[in-house]
Design a protein around this motif. Structure first.
Motif, PDB file in Angstrom:
ATOM      1  N   ARG A   8      31.020  38.760  12.140  1.00 61.52           N
ATOM      2  CA  ARG A   8      30.718  37.703  13.308  1.00 61.52           C
ATOM      3  C   ARG A   8      32.358  38.087  13.982  1.00 61.52           C
ATOM      4  O   ARG A   8      33.647  38.085  13.004  1.00 61.52           O
ATOM      5  N   ARG A   9      32.039  37.430  14.816  1.00 62.60           N
ATOM      6  CA  ARG A   9      33.996  37.424  15.465  1.00 62.60           C
ATOM      7  C   ARG A   9      34.982  36.457  15.551  1.00 62.60           C
ATOM      8  O   ARG A   9      33.366  34.976  15.735  1.00 62.60           O
ATOM      9  N   VAL A  10      35.822  36.182  14.998  1.00 58.21           N
ATOM     10  CA  VAL A  10      36.178  34.877  15.081  1.00 58.21           C
ATOM     11  C   VAL A  10      37.653  34.004  15.833  1.00 58.21           C
ATOM     12  O   VAL A  10      38.715  35.804  16.518  1.00 58.21           O
ATOM     13  N   GLY A  11      37.837  33.344  16.325  1.00 58.23           N
ATOM     14  CA  GLY A  11      39.129  32.708  17.354  1.00 58.23           C
ATOM     15  C   GLY A  11      40.031  32.669  16.998  1.00 58.23           C
ATOM     16  O   GLY A  11      40.321  32.632  15.089  1.00 58.23           O
ATOM     17  N   ALA A  12      41.065  32.652  17.358  1.00 54.81           N
ATOM     18  CA  ALA A  12      41.713  31.913  17.373  1.00 54.81           C
ATOM     19  C   ALA A  12      42.649  30.776  15.613  1.00 54.81           C
ATOM     20  O   ALA A  12      43.008  31.604  14.574  1.00 54.81           O
ATOM     21  N   ASN A  13      41.925  29.671  15.969  1.00 57.46           N
ATOM     22  CA  ASN A  13      42.102  28.617  14.983  1.00 57.46           C
ATOM     23  C   ASN A  13      41.309  29.073  13.380  1.00 57.46           C
ATOM     24  O   ASN A  13      41.617  28.880  12.686  1.00 57.46           O
ATOM     25  N   GLU A  14      39.748  29.376  14.345  1.00 59.66           N
ATOM     26  CA  GLU A  14      39.123  29.982  12.762  1.00 59.66           C
ATOM     27  C   GLU A  14      39.955  31.212  12.345  1.00 59.66           C
ATOM     28  O   GLU A  14      39.924  31.128  10.448  1.00 59.66           O
ATOM     29  N   ALA A  15      40.485  31.688  12.857  1.00 56.58           N
ATOM     30  CA  ALA A  15      41.143  32.972  12.324  1.00 56.58           C
ATOM     31  C   ALA A  15      42.412  32.405  11.207  1.00 56.58           C
ATOM     32  O   ALA A  15      42.471  33.054   9.981  1.00 56.58           O
ATOM     33  N   ARG A  63      44.541  41.121  19.568  1.00 61.53           N
ATOM     34  CA  ARG A  63      43.663  41.959  18.404  1.00 61.53           C
ATOM     35  C   ARG A  63      42.933  41.082  18.204  1.00 61.53           C
ATOM     36  O   ARG A  63      42.423  39.901  18.708  1.00 61.53           O
ATOM     37  N   VAL A  64      41.335  41.432  17.789  1.00 60.49           N
ATOM     38  CA  VAL A  64      40.134  41.498  17.546  1.00 60.49           C
ATOM     39  C   VAL A  64      39.906  40.579  15.913  1.00 60.49           C
ATOM     40  O   VAL A  64      39.903  42.134  15.628  1.00 60.49           O
ATOM     41  N   PRO A  86      49.960  50.705  24.877  1.00 57.36           N
ATOM     42  CA  PRO A  86      50.849  50.455  25.760  1.00 57.36           C
ATOM     43  C   PRO A  86      50.141  50.210  27.069  1.00 57.36           C
ATOM     44  O   PRO A  86      49.080  50.698  27.408  1.00 57.36           O
ATOM     45  N   GLU A  87      50.474  50.023  28.065  1.00 59.45           N
ATOM     46  CA  GLU A  87      49.741  50.204  29.910  1.00 59.45           C
ATOM     47  C   GLU A  87      48.993  51.228  29.939  1.00 59.45           C
ATOM     48  O   GLU A  87      48.505  51.095  30.507  1.00 59.45           O
ATOM     49  N   ASN A  88      49.629  52.864  29.799  1.00 67.96           N
ATOM     50  CA  ASN A  88      48.747  53.434  30.026  1.00 67.96           C
ATOM     51  C   ASN A  88      48.035  54.387  29.100  1.00 67.96           C
ATOM     52  O   ASN A  88      47.465  54.818  29.518  1.00 67.96           O
ATOM     53  N   GLN A  89      47.291  52.752  28.176  1.00 69.18           N
ATOM     54  CA  GLN A  89      46.276  52.923  27.714  1.00 69.18           C
ATOM     55  C   GLN A  89      45.547  51.758  26.874  1.00 69.18           C
ATOM     56  O   GLN A  89      44.156  51.861  26.153  1.00 69.18           O
ATOM     57  N   PRO A  90      44.595  51.462  28.633  1.00 72.62           N
ATOM     58  CA  PRO A  90      44.425  49.884  28.291  1.00 72.62           C
ATOM     59  C   PRO A  90      42.682  50.097  28.564  1.00 72.62           C
ATOM     60  O   PRO A  90      42.144  49.108  27.933  1.00 72.62           O
ATOM     61  N   HIS A  91      42.309  51.406  28.042  1.00 72.76           N
ATOM     62  CA  HIS A  91      40.856  52.014  27.850  1.00 72.76           C
ATOM     63  C   HIS A  91      40.932  52.088  26.097  1.00 72.76           C
ATOM     64  O   HIS A  91      39.504  52.091  25.598  1.00 72.76           O
ATOM     65  N   ARG A  92      41.367  51.976  25.197  1.00 80.82           N
ATOM     66  CA  ARG A  92      41.905  52.274  23.834  1.00 80.82           C
ATOM     67  C   ARG A  92      42.036  51.121  23.260  1.00 80.82           C
ATOM     68  O   ARG A  92      42.399  50.579  23.345  1.00 80.82           O
ATOM     69  N   ALA A  93      41.871  51.323  21.811  1.00 81.66           N
ATOM     70  CA  ALA A  93      42.293  50.227  20.756  1.00 81.66           C
ATOM     71  C   ALA A  93      41.935  50.804  19.383  1.00 81.66           C
ATOM     72  O   ALA A  93      41.983  52.412  19.478  1.00 81.66           O
ATOM     73  N   ASP A  94      42.903  50.824  18.879  1.00 84.67           N
ATOM     74  CA  ASP A  94      43.304  51.185  17.101  1.00 84.67           C
ATOM     75  C   ASP A  94      41.935  49.718  16.463  1.00 84.67           C
ATOM     76  O   ASP A  94      42.138  48.722  16.682  1.00 84.67           O
ATOM     77  N   ARG A 122      33.389  47.713  22.965  1.00 88.80           N
ATOM     78  CA  ARG A 122      32.836  47.833  24.409  1.00 88.80           C
ATOM     79  C   ARG A 122      32.957  46.083  24.917  1.00 88.80           C
ATOM     80  O   ARG A 122      33.551  46.255  26.252  1.00 88.80           O
ATOM     81  N   GLU A 123      32.925  45.192  24.565  1.00 88.42           N
ATOM     82  CA  GLU A 123      33.673  43.422  25.550  1.00 88.42           C
ATOM     83  C   GLU A 123      34.345  43.525  25.463  1.00 88.42           C
ATOM     84  O   GLU A 123      35.199  42.950  26.609  1.00 88.42           O
ATOM     85  N   GLU A 124      35.592  44.547  25.777  1.00 88.04           N
ATOM     86  CA  GLU A 124      37.018  44.417  25.570  1.00 88.04           C
ATOM     87  C   GLU A 124      37.245  45.242  26.464  1.00 88.04           C
ATOM     88  O   GLU A 124      38.298  45.689  26.917  1.00 88.04           O
TER      89      GLU A 124
END
Length: 175
Positions: A8-15, A63-64, A86-94, A122-124
Motif C-alpha cells: 500500500r501507499r503511505v502518506g506523509a504522517n505514516e511515512a 515522491r510516493v 524538471p519541469e520539462n518532464q512532468p510525464h516521467r518518474a524515477d 498512473r495515479e500521478e
C-alpha cells in the motif's frame, strides 16, 4: 505470490512513523550485499536519516512511498516513485529503492511492489518510468519479466556495499 502480504501507499504522517521499520529493511538489504547507494556497515542513524528525508519528500509531494507488510503488520519491503523532476518532464518518474527484506524474499513481494508502483505512477499522471539496477542481478530479471525495457549498461557505475565496482543497467517502461 503471497496473500499474507499487503502492499500500500503511505502518506506523509505514516511515512514518518515507518522510518524505523524502513531502516531495518534498508540495513538488511545492504548487509545482504544490495547496491542501493550505501556502503557497509550501514549505521542505524544513517539509515534512519535517509528514511526521514524520504518521509519529508512524501510530505512535499516529491515522491510516493509504497510499503509491503506481512500478516503481522511488519514492513518487509518498499519502493519509491520519485516525481520531483524538471519541469520539462512532468510525464516521467524515477523508481527507486525497491527493497525486500531477505527473510521475505522469493514470495512475489517485489513483483507486487512493482505492480503497485506502476499503479501509483498512473495515479500521478506519469507515463514514462526509469530505473537502474546492478547488471545481471535478480532485480534485473524481475524488471524484464515486469515489462521493463533494457536501455543499456554502464560499466563500473557504482560500488557494491563491500566496495567492489559493479556495472549498472538502465531500464524504462511506458505505461
Amino acid at each position: 505470490m503471497n496473500d499474507d502480504v499487503s502492499v500500500r501507499r503511505v502518506g506523509a504522517n505514516e511515512a514518518a512513523a515507518c522510518v524505523e521499520a524502513l531502516a531495518e529493511v534498508l540495513m538488511d538489504c545492504v548487509e545482504g550485499g544490495a547496491s542501493v547507494s550505501f556502503m557497509r556497515p550501514l549505521s542505524r542513524d544513517k539509515a534512519m536519516a535517509f528514511w526521514r528525508n524520504v518521509a519529508d519528500g512524501v510530505a512535499r509531494n516529491e515522491r510516493v512511498l509504497l510499503i509491503a507488510e506481512d500478516a503481522e503488520g511488519q514492513v518487509v519491503g518498499t519502493v519509491q516513485l520519485i516525481t520531483a523532476l524538471p519541469e520539462n518532464q512532468p510525464h516521467r518518474a524515477d523508481v527507486a529503492k525497491m527493497l525486500v527484506h531477505r527473510k521475505a524474499r522469493r514470495r512475489g513481494i517485489a513483483q507486487r511492489l512493482m505492480a503497485a508502483v506502476d499503479q501509483a505512477a498512473r495515479e500521478e499522471g506519469r507515463s514514462v518510468l526509469v530505473l537502474d539496477t546492478v547488471t545481471g542481478s535478480d532485480a534485473s530479471r524481475l524488471y524484464e519479466r515486469a515489462g521493463w525495457q533494457r536501455v543499456g549498461d554502464v560499466p563500473r557505475y557504482a560500488l557494491m556495499p563491500d566496495g567492489t565496482p559493479c556495472d549498472t543497467t538502465f531500464f524504462y517502461k511506458h505505461l
